[in-house]
Design a protein around this motif. Sequence first.
Motif, PDB file in Angstrom:
ATOM      1  N   VAL A  37       0.855  -1.185   0.000  1.00  0.00           N
ATOM      2  CA  VAL A  37       0.000   0.000   0.000  1.00  0.00           C
ATOM      3  C   VAL A  37       0.894   1.239   0.000  1.00  0.00           C
ATOM      4  CG1 VAL A  37      -1.878  -1.143   1.242  1.00  0.00           C
ATOM      5  CG2 VAL A  37      -0.085   0.044   2.528  1.00  0.00           C
ATOM      6  N   SER A  38       0.298   2.396  -0.146  1.00  0.00           N
ATOM      7  CA  SER A  38       1.056   3.642  -0.045  1.00  0.00           C
ATOM      8  C   SER A  38       1.226   4.007   1.424  1.00  0.00           C
ATOM      9  CB  SER A  38       0.325   4.771  -0.763  1.00  0.00           C
ATOM     10  OG  SER A  38      -0.880   5.088  -0.082  1.00  0.00           O
ATOM     11  N   ARG A  39       2.143   4.920   1.686  1.00  0.00           N
ATOM     12  CA  ARG A  39       2.336   5.376   3.056  1.00  0.00           C
ATOM     13  C   ARG A  39       1.045   5.971   3.605  1.00  0.00           C
ATOM     14  NH1 ARG A  39       7.347   8.053   5.711  1.00  0.00           N
ATOM     15  NH2 ARG A  39       6.526   8.613   7.748  1.00  0.00           N
ATOM     16  N   GLU A  40       0.352   6.748   2.771  1.00  0.00           N
ATOM     17  CA  GLU A  40      -0.883   7.376   3.213  1.00  0.00           C
ATOM     18  C   GLU A  40      -1.920   6.330   3.596  1.00  0.00           C
ATOM     19  OE1 GLU A  40       1.634  10.062   1.186  1.00  0.00           O
ATOM     20  OE2 GLU A  40       0.797   8.158   0.455  1.00  0.00           O
TER      21      GLU A  40
ATOM     22  N   GLU B 196      -0.854   4.781   6.980  1.00  0.00           N
ATOM     23  CA  GLU B 196      -1.131   5.673   8.106  1.00  0.00           C
ATOM     24  C   GLU B 196      -2.634   5.769   8.353  1.00  0.00           C
ATOM     25  OE1 GLU B 196       0.833   9.252   6.921  1.00  0.00           O
ATOM     26  OE2 GLU B 196       2.706   8.715   7.934  1.00  0.00           O
ATOM     27  N   ALA B 197      -3.414   5.803   7.274  1.00  0.00           N
ATOM     28  CA  ALA B 197      -4.869   5.865   7.421  1.00  0.00           C
ATOM     29  C   ALA B 197      -5.408   4.610   8.100  1.00  0.00           C
ATOM     30  CB  ALA B 197      -5.526   6.057   6.053  1.00  0.00           C
TER      31      ALA B 197
ATOM     32  N   GLU C 120      -7.938   2.699  13.311  1.00  0.00           N
ATOM     33  CA  GLU C 120      -8.029   1.698  14.373  1.00  0.00           C
ATOM     34  C   GLU C 120      -7.754   2.283  15.738  1.00  0.00           C
ATOM     35  OE1 GLU C 120      -5.149  -0.939  12.928  1.00  0.00           O
ATOM     36  OE2 GLU C 120      -6.337  -1.509  11.195  1.00  0.00           O
ATOM     37  N   ASP C 121      -7.780   3.610  15.847  1.00  0.00           N
ATOM     38  CA  ASP C 121      -7.468   4.225  17.130  1.00  0.00           C
ATOM     39  C   ASP C 121      -8.482   3.918  18.212  1.00  0.00           C
ATOM     40  OD1 ASP C 121      -5.128   5.311  16.329  1.00  0.00           O
ATOM     41  OD2 ASP C 121      -5.969   7.232  15.746  1.00  0.00           O
ATOM     42  N   GLU C 122      -9.618   3.350  17.832  1.00  0.00           N
ATOM     43  CA  GLU C 122     -10.590   2.971  18.840  1.00  0.00           C
ATOM     44  C   GLU C 122     -10.225   1.652  19.499  1.00  0.00           C
ATOM     45  OE1 GLU C 122     -13.260   4.695  19.922  1.00  0.00           O
ATOM     46  OE2 GLU C 122     -12.463   6.320  18.718  1.00  0.00           O
TER      47      GLU C 122
ATOM     48  N   LYS D 217       0.625   9.492  14.140  1.00  0.00           N
ATOM     49  CA  LYS D 217      -0.161  10.654  13.790  1.00  0.00           C
ATOM     50  C   LYS D 217      -1.628  10.261  13.713  1.00  0.00           C
ATOM     51  CE  LYS D 217       2.773  12.310  10.436  1.00  0.00           C
ATOM     52  NZ  LYS D 217       2.885  13.047   9.229  1.00  0.00           N
ATOM     53  N   LYS D 218      -2.473  10.994  14.473  1.00  0.00           N
ATOM     54  CA  LYS D 218      -3.888  10.686  14.471  1.00  0.00           C
ATOM     55  C   LYS D 218      -4.668  11.976  14.502  1.00  0.00           C
ATOM     56  CE  LYS D 218      -2.845   6.618  17.074  1.00  0.00           C
ATOM     57  NZ  LYS D 218      -1.478   6.925  17.360  1.00  0.00           N
TER      58      LYS D 218
END
Length: 510
Positions: A420-423, A426-427, A432-434, A458-459
Amino acid sequence: MTVTETLNEGLKRGFELLIEAGAIADRVEAAVAEVAPQVRMPGFRPGKVPANLIRKMHGESLHREAVQQAVNDAVNQLLSERGLRPAMQPKIDIEGGDKPGENLKLSISLEVLPEVPETDIEGIELERLMAEVADSDVDTAVERIAQQSKSFEDAPAKHKAGNGDLVVMDYVGKVDGEAFEGGTGEDMEIELGSGRLIPGFEDGLTGVKAGDETVVKVTFPADYPAGHLAGKDAEFAITVKAVKQPKVPAVDDELARNLGLESLEQLRGILKDQVESELNNLTRTHLKRKLLDHLAAATSFEVPPSMVDAEFEQIWSQVQSESGEEAEAEKDDYVRIAERRVRLGLLLSDIGQKNNVQVSQAEMNRLVAQEASRYPGQEREVAKFFSENAMAAAQLRAPLFEEKVVDFLLGKASITDRTVSREELEAAIESEDETPQGHVHGPDCDHDHDHDHGKAAKKPAAKKKAAAEENTEEKPAKKPAAKKKAAAEAGAEEKPAKKPAARKKAASDE
C-alpha cells in the motif's frame, strides 16, 4: 501460625493469621544468640556478654525486627502454601505484638492473578500492510533537511515582516502599567509563524519594519505557568532592530558536504534508509494491533480490579494533563481501555511463560547499559540499582519481553502481505485508534511504577483516546488530541519567565 480464610470471592481473598507470642519470643532469642558474639561491653570479654543484658540493651529493637520478620515470613508462607499469585501488593493490617507476650494478629486482603484460559495461537490469519519508499518521500526528507539548514539575511530596508521572517527586537512588557520580572529583553530573535509566543503576539509583529517602534497588546493565557500573570492583559513596547528573511540552501552536493557527507546521493541514501525504517515501524504497529485485536476477541477472563484501577490512573493522569475537562465525557472509555490493556498484558505474559519466551542476561545487560547511559557519570549507581531492585529490573525487562512474545506469535501466524502507499498505511492505523491495546503484566511486574503507555502515531485531533490505545510499549501516553496545546508546550506560551519571546536565538537555532 493459625490461618483462617475470611473471603474467597472471585479474585478477592481474605485471611486472618494468628502468630502466637511464643513464636515471636523464639525469634528474639535466636536474634540474641546471633548478635551475642559481636556485642562489646566494658567488664566482659568479647562474646561473653550475658543474654539478659543484651535483651535489656537491645530488646525493643530486636522485638520489632522479630515482629517484622514474622509478618513477612507468615505472608510468604501463606502465599506459597495456598499457591496464591497476588495481582498487587497484599494489604496487611497488624493488631497486637507491640510488646513481649502479646499475640500477633494479621488481617490480609489481596487480589490474585486469574487463571488465563488456553488460547489457540496457531495459524492466526493476519494481513501485513507494507509501504515502499517513494522518491517523493525522500524528496520531502531532503527538503526538510534544507529547511532546517536555512539561515537568515537582512531584508531590504522597507520590507514588512511576514510569516517565516525573523524579527530581532528589544521589548519591555507591562501589566497594569508596571514592568514585570522576565518581561524585558534585548536582541531577541523570533521567527514569525513559529508559535512560540503568547497568543496574538506574533500577529502584532506581522508587518513591522526595521527601525519601527510599536506596542503589542496581548492577554496571558488563563493557565499560564506564572500565576501572577495568568489571565492578565499586558502591553509590550517593541523596538524592531532588524527584519531578516530566510535563505534556504539549494538541494545539491554542497548541502550534503555542509552536513559532513560526500554528496547529495549519499544524503539521499541515508534518508531513504530512515524513511524505510519509519515505514517498517508503521507496518509493525499495524500488524501488532491486528494480532492483539485477534487475541482480545478470542479470549475473555476476569481481571483484578486493583490492576485495572492502577492502569486507569496512569492513563487518566496523562489524559487530564493534556485534555483536562474535555476528557471527562470519555472517562468510561478510558476505564474500558485500562481493563482491556490489563487483560491483554496478562494474556501475553501467560503465553510467554508457557512457551518459554526468555529475555537473556545479555539482553538485560544491554537494557541496563542503555538506561545507565542516560545518566552520565552515574552508570555504576544505575547498574547497581537494577541489580538490587527486582521490581525495577522487571519494569525495564517488560517491554522487551512483550516484543519477543509478539514476535513468537507472529512467527506462528499465517500472514498475507499487501503493498500500500504510506498514506494508506497511516490511514489504516488512524482508523483503528478505537482499539485499546495492553502491555505485559506478569507476576514479576511492578504494577505501581509509572508506565509510559504508548507512543501515538499521527492521528486526528478528534480521536482523544489515540495515545492510550496506540500500543503496548511502556512509554507515557501522548495524545495528538492535545495538539491544540502544542505551541504552548513548545515555547514561550507556557514558559513563565523571559516572555513574550522564546529563548534568545531559539528560532534561528531551530
